[in-house]
Design a protein around this motif. Structure first.
Motif, PDB file in Angstrom:
ATOM      1  N   CYS A  11       0.819  -1.204   0.000  1.00  0.00           N
ATOM      2  CA  CYS A  11       0.000   0.000   0.000  1.00  0.00           C
ATOM      3  C   CYS A  11       0.850   1.249   0.000  1.00  0.00           C
ATOM      4  O   CYS A  11       2.016   1.231   0.341  1.00  0.00           O
ATOM      5  CB  CYS A  11      -0.925   0.000   1.218  1.00  0.00           C
ATOM      6  SG  CYS A  11      -0.041   0.011   2.780  1.00  0.00           S
ATOM      7  N   SER A  12       0.208   2.323  -0.373  1.00  0.00           N
ATOM      8  CA  SER A  12       0.825   3.634  -0.229  1.00  0.00           C
ATOM      9  C   SER A  12      -0.138   4.455   0.611  1.00  0.00           C
ATOM     10  O   SER A  12      -1.317   4.524   0.324  1.00  0.00           O
ATOM     11  CB  SER A  12       1.057   4.272  -1.604  1.00  0.00           C
ATOM     12  OG  SER A  12      -0.156   4.390  -2.301  1.00  0.00           O
ATOM     13  N   MET A  13       0.361   5.039   1.652  1.00  0.00           N
ATOM     14  CA  MET A  13      -0.499   5.775   2.567  1.00  0.00           C
ATOM     15  C   MET A  13      -1.013   7.038   1.910  1.00  0.00           C
ATOM     16  O   MET A  13      -0.306   7.711   1.175  1.00  0.00           O
ATOM     17  CB  MET A  13       0.259   6.139   3.847  1.00  0.00           C
ATOM     18  CG  MET A  13       0.735   4.921   4.630  1.00  0.00           C
ATOM     19  SD  MET A  13      -0.569   3.769   5.043  1.00  0.00           S
ATOM     20  CE  MET A  13      -1.426   4.690   6.289  1.00  0.00           C
ATOM     21  N   SER A  14      -2.246   7.363   2.147  1.00  0.00           N
ATOM     22  CA  SER A  14      -2.868   8.558   1.601  1.00  0.00           C
ATOM     23  C   SER A  14      -2.435   9.772   2.404  1.00  0.00           C
ATOM     24  O   SER A  14      -2.531   9.794   3.617  1.00  0.00           O
ATOM     25  CB  SER A  14      -4.386   8.418   1.655  1.00  0.00           C
ATOM     26  OG  SER A  14      -5.005   9.628   1.324  1.00  0.00           O
ATOM     27  N   SER A  20      -5.968   5.855   8.523  1.00  0.00           N
ATOM     28  CA  SER A  20      -5.096   4.810   8.000  1.00  0.00           C
ATOM     29  C   SER A  20      -5.553   4.309   6.634  1.00  0.00           C
ATOM     30  O   SER A  20      -5.272   3.182   6.273  1.00  0.00           O
ATOM     31  CB  SER A  20      -5.026   3.657   8.991  1.00  0.00           C
ATOM     32  OG  SER A  20      -6.322   3.114   9.146  1.00  0.00           O
ATOM     33  N   TYR A  22      -5.536   3.534   2.758  1.00  0.00           N
ATOM     34  CA  TYR A  22      -4.464   3.371   1.792  1.00  0.00           C
ATOM     35  C   TYR A  22      -5.015   2.859   0.476  1.00  0.00           C
ATOM     36  O   TYR A  22      -6.135   2.382   0.400  1.00  0.00           O
ATOM     37  CB  TYR A  22      -3.349   2.467   2.328  1.00  0.00           C
ATOM     38  CG  TYR A  22      -3.726   1.022   2.500  1.00  0.00           C
ATOM     39  CD1 TYR A  22      -3.535   0.111   1.472  1.00  0.00           C
ATOM     40  CD2 TYR A  22      -4.249   0.557   3.687  1.00  0.00           C
ATOM     41  CE1 TYR A  22      -3.872  -1.221   1.630  1.00  0.00           C
ATOM     42  CE2 TYR A  22      -4.591  -0.774   3.859  1.00  0.00           C
ATOM     43  CZ  TYR A  22      -4.396  -1.658   2.824  1.00  0.00           C
ATOM     44  OH  TYR A  22      -4.728  -2.962   2.985  1.00  0.00           O
ATOM     45  N   SER A  23      -4.196   2.971  -0.554  1.00  0.00           N
ATOM     46  CA  SER A  23      -4.562   2.537  -1.890  1.00  0.00           C
ATOM     47  C   SER A  23      -3.710   1.327  -2.263  1.00  0.00           C
ATOM     48  O   SER A  23      -2.492   1.349  -2.103  1.00  0.00           O
ATOM     49  CB  SER A  23      -4.309   3.680  -2.878  1.00  0.00           C
ATOM     50  OG  SER A  23      -4.606   3.269  -4.190  1.00  0.00           O
ATOM     51  N   ALA A 122      -7.775  -1.862   1.827  1.00  0.00           N
ATOM     52  CA  ALA A 122      -7.603  -0.760   0.866  1.00  0.00           C
ATOM     53  C   ALA A 122      -8.919  -0.030   0.659  1.00  0.00           C
ATOM     54  O   ALA A 122      -9.968  -0.636   0.533  1.00  0.00           O
ATOM     55  CB  ALA A 122      -7.087  -1.299  -0.463  1.00  0.00           C
TER      56      ALA A 122
END
Length: 126
Positions: A11-14, A20, A22-23, A122
C-alpha cells in the motif's frame, strides 16, 4: 476471516487523510497490462467495444441479468477480450437495477497461501 498483515509494498499511505486509509498498488502494471493510463484505457475500451458488437441486451427484465460473473484474469492480452463479455453483462445488470450499490470482487491470492479468505483494508485500488 483471516486478515494478513499489510506490508509497505502492499500500500501507499494517503496524504490527504490523517486516517489509516491506503490505496492498493497495481502490482502488475507494465507486465500483465500496460502501465500507461491512456494506453490501458484504450485497450480496455477496445475489448468492450468488440464484445458489444457480438451481444444484444436482454429483453427480459428479470431473466438473463447476471447475479454473479466469473471472469478470467490473466494478462489482458490473453483474458481481456473474454472478460469484456462479463463486464458488459455486469454493466447491463447495474443499468437495469439502479438499486445495486455494492459489487464484491473476489480473487485468488497469487503471492501467499491462505487457509481461508482475506479482506483488504484498501479504500481504493490504484
Amino acid at each position: 476471516l483471516h486478515k494478513p498483515r499489510n506490508k509497505a509494498a502492499d500500500c501507499s499511505m494517503s496524504s490527504s487523510s490523517p486516517s489509516s486509509k491506503y490505496s492498493r498498488r497495481a502490482y502488475h502494471a507494465g507486465s500483465w497490462y500496460d502501465s500507461d493510463k491512456n494506453t490501458l484505457d484504450a485497450t480496455l475500451s477496445k475489448f468492450l467495444a468488440d464484445a458489444s458488437k457480438n451481444i444484444t441486451p436482454s429483453n427480459n427484465t428479470t431473466e438473463g441479468i447476471p447475479r454473479a460473473c466469473i471472469c478470467p484474469h490473466a494478462g489482458f492480452s490473453y483474458s481481456g477480450p473474454t472478460a469484456a463479455y462479463s463486464y458488459l453483462a455486469l454493466k447491463e445488470a447495474l443499468e437495469r437495477n439502479p438499486s445495486i450499490r455494492t459489487v464484491v470482487v473476489l480473487h485468488p491470492s497469487h503471492h501467499v497461501y491462505l487457509e481461508s479468505c482475506a479482506v483488504s483494508g484498501a479504500s481504493t485500488i490504484e
